[in-house]
Design an enzyme around this catalytic site. Structure first.
Site, PDB file in Angstrom:
ATOM      1  N   GLY A  32       0.861  -1.194   0.000  1.00  0.00           N
ATOM      2  CA  GLY A  32       0.000   0.000   0.000  1.00  0.00           C
ATOM      3  C   GLY A  32       0.887   1.231   0.000  1.00  0.00           C
ATOM      4  N   ARG A  33       0.306   2.348   0.466  1.00  0.00           N
ATOM      5  CA  ARG A  33       1.064   3.614   0.456  1.00  0.00           C
ATOM      6  C   ARG A  33       2.394   3.473   1.181  1.00  0.00           C
ATOM      7  NH1 ARG A  33      -4.478   5.629   0.993  1.00  0.00           N
ATOM      8  NH2 ARG A  33      -4.404   4.606   2.999  1.00  0.00           N
ATOM      9  N   ILE A  34       2.362   2.902   2.388  1.00  0.00           N
ATOM     10  CA  ILE A  34       3.598   2.834   3.187  1.00  0.00           C
ATOM     11  C   ILE A  34       4.559   1.794   2.603  1.00  0.00           C
ATOM     12  CG2 ILE A  34       4.531   2.300   5.479  1.00  0.00           C
ATOM     13  CD1 ILE A  34       1.905   3.586   6.606  1.00  0.00           C
TER      14      ILE A  34
ATOM     15  N   ARG B  37      -3.212  -8.857  -1.342  1.00  0.00           N
ATOM     16  CA  ARG B  37      -4.430  -9.411  -1.937  1.00  0.00           C
ATOM     17  C   ARG B  37      -4.437  -9.304  -3.449  1.00  0.00           C
ATOM     18  NH1 ARG B  37      -8.654  -6.693   1.989  1.00  0.00           N
ATOM     19  NH2 ARG B  37      -7.381  -5.016   1.221  1.00  0.00           N
TER      20      ARG B  37
ATOM     21  N   ARG C  87       0.977  -3.621  12.594  1.00  0.00           N
ATOM     22  CA  ARG C  87       0.307  -3.828  13.876  1.00  0.00           C
ATOM     23  C   ARG C  87       0.861  -5.106  14.491  1.00  0.00           C
ATOM     24  NH1 ARG C  87      -0.996   0.727  13.630  1.00  0.00           N
ATOM     25  NH2 ARG C  87      -3.076   1.625  13.614  1.00  0.00           N
TER      26      ARG C  87
ATOM     27  N   ASP D 160       8.302  -2.143  15.601  1.00  0.00           N
ATOM     28  CA  ASP D 160       7.776  -0.854  16.071  1.00  0.00           C
ATOM     29  C   ASP D 160       6.410  -1.070  16.715  1.00  0.00           C
ATOM     30  OD1 ASP D 160       7.590   1.987  16.362  1.00  0.00           O
ATOM     31  OD2 ASP D 160       6.307   2.075  14.595  1.00  0.00           O
TER      32      ASP D 160
ATOM     33  N   GLU E 211       0.433  -3.201  23.653  1.00  0.00           N
ATOM     34  CA  GLU E 211       1.132  -1.918  23.693  1.00  0.00           C
ATOM     35  C   GLU E 211       0.513  -1.095  24.807  1.00  0.00           C
ATOM     36  OE1 GLU E 211       1.234  -0.025  19.859  1.00  0.00           O
ATOM     37  OE2 GLU E 211       2.182  -1.754  18.930  1.00  0.00           O
TER      38      GLU E 211
ATOM     39  N   HIS F 136       6.195   2.063  18.933  1.00  0.00           N
ATOM     40  CA  HIS F 136       5.146   2.549  18.022  1.00  0.00           C
ATOM     41  C   HIS F 136       5.347   4.032  17.688  1.00  0.00           C
ATOM     42  CE1 HIS F 136       0.736   1.713  16.649  1.00  0.00           C
ATOM     43  NE2 HIS F 136       1.328   2.587  15.853  1.00  0.00           N
TER      44      HIS F 136
ATOM     45  N   GLY G 267       6.284   5.019  14.442  1.00  0.00           N
ATOM     46  CA  GLY G 267       6.358   5.115  12.978  1.00  0.00           C
ATOM     47  C   GLY G 267       6.054   6.492  12.434  1.00  0.00           C
ATOM     48  N   SER G 268       4.986   7.105  12.907  1.00  0.00           N
ATOM     49  CA  SER G 268       4.580   8.413  12.354  1.00  0.00           C
ATOM     50  C   SER G 268       5.063   9.579  13.206  1.00  0.00           C
ATOM     51  CB  SER G 268       3.051   8.465  12.251  1.00  0.00           C
ATOM     52  OG  SER G 268       2.474   8.345  13.547  1.00  0.00           O
TER      53      SER G 268
HETATM   54  C1  DGY Z   1      -1.587   4.779  12.444  1.00  0.00           C
HETATM   55  O1  DGY Z   1      -1.827   5.926  12.055  1.00  0.00           O
HETATM   56  O2  DGY Z   1      -2.321   3.833  12.246  1.00  0.00           O
HETATM   57  C2  DGY Z   1      -0.321   4.584  13.202  1.00  0.00           C
HETATM   58  O3  DGY Z   1      -0.132   3.321  13.656  1.00  0.00           O
HETATM   59  C3  DGY Z   1      -0.210   5.594  14.318  1.00  0.00           C
HETATM   60  O4  DGY Z   1       0.944   6.285  14.005  1.00  0.00           O
END
Ligand code: DGY
Length: 324
Positions: A160-162, A183, A242, A266, A271, A290, A292-293
């Site tokens: 996907g995007r990431i 998929r 996740r 991450d 969590e 966690h 990532g962003s």
């Molecule tokens: C999300 O946006 O789903 C991330 O896991 C939170 O940074």
């Protein structure tokens, strides 16, 4: 006309996002900089028009029942939405906004950083300075050796995007092959030089396996004992999606037995991970909490996009990023 009522589940969201909401709505926030207590949440969601929430909140039938029929929109400050029961939400005609795109770069960068940290054993190496390991051996030919990216095969689960952002960032490291599975085949893969393969093929061929797919019924526990057995013994697993995509007990066994070489996570289950969890004792497991962003820009953009989603839905206009 009365102002819409909103509940925001944290007081410490970027102030510009809160200001946007306060200008037009009556806003209640949970007062502590930690996830909202469930009892406060259930009490204060009653009768609100909109809800601004995070990945840390479970939006389920109980919560939606407590909110009642006034609830028109939920804005989650996240791209992931596995914390929201979408069937329940859809059945009640509630709109949901989320935050795609604004965290793609930060999360893809983080995935590559975690891959390098894990493959080159950077946390373990840093620890050698303070634990006396370096003083004991000085420069040794095979000490602290890890794996490089050049010439390797990287497998991305979920392009996907990431996932696409990760693939684009791996190219300049001279990986020789990028595989992906998911998929469906993705047209964007062509420009990235990524080859669509089955899950099993990806596991068998990849030096680095990077999980960037969403968590859903088909990806839950995807990385289990059987999957680890199909991976190379030298493989490194990276997870920025996740924790639920990985059977964590099976991962611990795979890391301890040498079934795979290392993992960089991450995201994990639960969590926050208890500080004495077995994963924290494994030198071949790099853990980060966690993040990532977690750049100021991404988090600010995520928060303001969430506010814009909520305000648009309350206005009855198109939401900038509507999930359903
Ligand atoms: C999300 O946006 O789903 C991330 O896991 C939170 O940074």
């Amino acid at each position: 006309m009365s102002r819409p009522r909103l509940l925001v589940t944290r007081p410490d969201i970027p102030p510009e996002a809160l200001a946007m909401l306060r200008e037009r709505c009556d806003v209640t926030t949970w007062d502590h900089p930690r996830p909202v207590d469930r009892s406060f949440f259930l009490d204060h969601v009653k009768g609100v028009d909109g809800l601004f929430c995070m990945v840390t909140e479970k939006i389920d039938k109980e919560l939606l029942d407590a909110a009642g029929p006034s609830l028109k929109v939920i804005g989650t400050m996240s791209v992931g939405h596995d914390h929201i029961d979408l069937n329940e939400v859809k059945a009640r005609g509630i709109k949901v906004g989320f935050t795609p795109n604004v965290l793609t770069d930060s999360t893809a960068e983080l995935a590559v950083a975690l891959l390098l940290m894990t493959a080159r054993r950077l946390v373990e190496a840093r620890d050698q300075i303070t634990n006396g390991g370096w003083a004991g051996c000085a420069w040794s030919p095979l000490w602290m050796c890890g794996q490089g990216l050049a010439g390797s095969t990287a497998g991305i689960v979920g392009l996907g995007r990431i996932g696409q952002g990760v693939a684009a960032r791996l190219r300049p490291f001279n990986v020789s092959k990028i595989l992906y599975t998911g998929r469906t085949e993705k047209p964007e893969a062509r420009d990235l030089g990524a080859e669509y393969v089955t899950f099993d093929d990806l596991l068998a061929r990849s030096d680095f396996v990077i999980i960037t797919c969403a968590l859903n019924e088909s990806t839950k526990g995807l990385f289990n004992e059987a999957a680890f057995k199909k991976m190379k013994k030298t493989a490194i697993l990276i997870n920025t999606s996740r924790g639920g995509t990985v059977d964590q007990a099976a991962l611990v066994t795979a890391l301890k037995s040498g079934q795979i070489q290392a993992a960089g996570l991450d995201v994990m289950t639960p969590e926050p991970l208890p500080s004495d969890h077995e994963l924290t004792t494994l030198t071949n497991c790099t853990l980060i909490p966690h993040v990532g962003s977690a750049t100021v820009k991404s988090r600010t953009d995520m928060a303001t996009l969430t506010s814009r989603n909520i305000l648009a839905a309350l206005d009855g206009s198109a939401m900038p990023a509507q999930l359903c």
